[in-house]
Design a protein around this motif. Structure first.
Motif, mmCIF file in Angstrom:
data_model
loop_
_atom_site.group_PDB
_atom_site.id
_atom_site.type_symbol
_atom_site.label_atom_id
_atom_site.label_comp_id
_atom_site.label_asym_id
_atom_site.label_seq_id
_atom_site.Cartn_x
_atom_site.Cartn_y
_atom_site.Cartn_z
ATOM 1 N N GLN A 183 -48.546 -20.017 30.222
ATOM 2 C CA GLN A 183 -49.058 -18.686 30.548
ATOM 3 C C GLN A 183 -48.610 -18.256 31.944
ATOM 4 O O GLN A 183 -48.178 -17.120 32.149
ATOM 5 N N ALA A 223 -45.978 -19.339 33.592
ATOM 6 C CA ALA A 223 -44.534 -19.097 33.553
ATOM 7 C C ALA A 223 -44.228 -17.727 32.954
ATOM 8 O O ALA A 223 -43.391 -16.988 33.477
ATOM 9 N N ALA A 224 -44.926 -17.385 31.881
ATOM 10 C CA ALA A 224 -44.688 -16.086 31.245
ATOM 11 C C ALA A 224 -45.097 -14.937 32.170
ATOM 12 O O ALA A 224 -44.388 -13.932 32.272
ATOM 13 N N MET A 225 -46.211 -15.074 32.848
ATOM 14 C CA MET A 225 -46.672 -14.024 33.755
ATOM 15 C C MET A 225 -45.715 -13.834 34.932
ATOM 16 O O MET A 225 -45.531 -12.722 35.422
ATOM 17 N N ARG A 226 -45.091 -14.923 35.347
ATOM 18 C CA ARG A 226 -44.134 -14.846 36.460
ATOM 19 C C ARG A 226 -42.729 -14.559 35.969
ATOM 20 O O ARG A 226 -41.803 -14.443 36.759
ATOM 21 N N ARG A 227 -42.575 -14.492 34.636
ATOM 22 C CA ARG A 227 -41.289 -14.224 34.008
ATOM 23 C C ARG A 227 -40.220 -15.243 34.399
ATOM 24 O O ARG A 227 -39.083 -14.897 34.740
ATOM 25 N N VAL A 228 -40.623 -16.521 34.354
ATOM 26 C CA VAL A 228 -39.686 -17.615 34.623
ATOM 27 C C VAL A 228 -39.865 -18.657 33.524
ATOM 28 O O VAL A 228 -40.885 -18.688 32.840
ATOM 29 N N SER A 229 -38.849 -19.488 33.380
ATOM 30 C CA SER A 229 -38.980 -20.555 32.391
ATOM 31 C C SER A 229 -39.940 -21.612 32.935
ATOM 32 O O SER A 229 -40.160 -21.718 34.140
ATOM 33 N N ASP A 234 -38.470 -23.745 35.612
ATOM 34 C CA ASP A 234 -38.251 -23.011 36.866
ATOM 35 C C ASP A 234 -39.564 -22.718 37.598
ATOM 36 O O ASP A 234 -39.547 -22.342 38.766
#
Length: 114
Positions: free
Chosen positions: A94, A96-102, A105
């Motif tokens: 969640q 990672a998705a909110m930060r738009r990174v894999s 990463d």
């Protein structure tokens, strides 16, 4: 903060809850230890103490459907470890998705360029 609720008291109470069939809810465990009704604050204090005890290596299992208990065998311990791992990975996914990174990463893991 409730002074009756301490690591030793939690371990002592959980020693009476061996195996998943003897699991106890956070609410009931606070009542068992403190002898009075549980509040949101005392349940939060209990969860923090359980986290500390787990970090010390105690085999405290827990699941929303089963409550807290001491592992009676390796299978119960492994099931709890899997539950905690899955919960942690869900949270990290969640973030990672909110930060738009894999996911790799998220914490700046080294990427090799080939």
């Amino acid at each position: 903060m409730n002074e009756l609720l301490c690591k030793d008291a939690v371990l002592s109470a959980l020693s009476r809850h061996l195996g998943k069939d003897n699991g106890v809810s956070a609410n009931a465990l606070v009542i068992e230890i403190c002898g009075l009704y549980a509040t949101t604050a005392t349940e939060r204090q209990l969860r923090k103490l359980i986290e500390v005890l787990r970090r010390e290596g105690h085999h405290i299992c827990g699941h929303p459907a089963e409550g807290y208990y001491i592992a009676a065998n390796e299978a119960e311990l492994l099931r709890t470890c899997s539950f905690l791992h899955d919960r942690a990975m869900t949270t990290l996914a969640q973030v990672a998705a909110m930060r738009r990174v894999s996911l790799p990463d998220l914490r700046g893991q080294l990427r090799l360029n080939t």
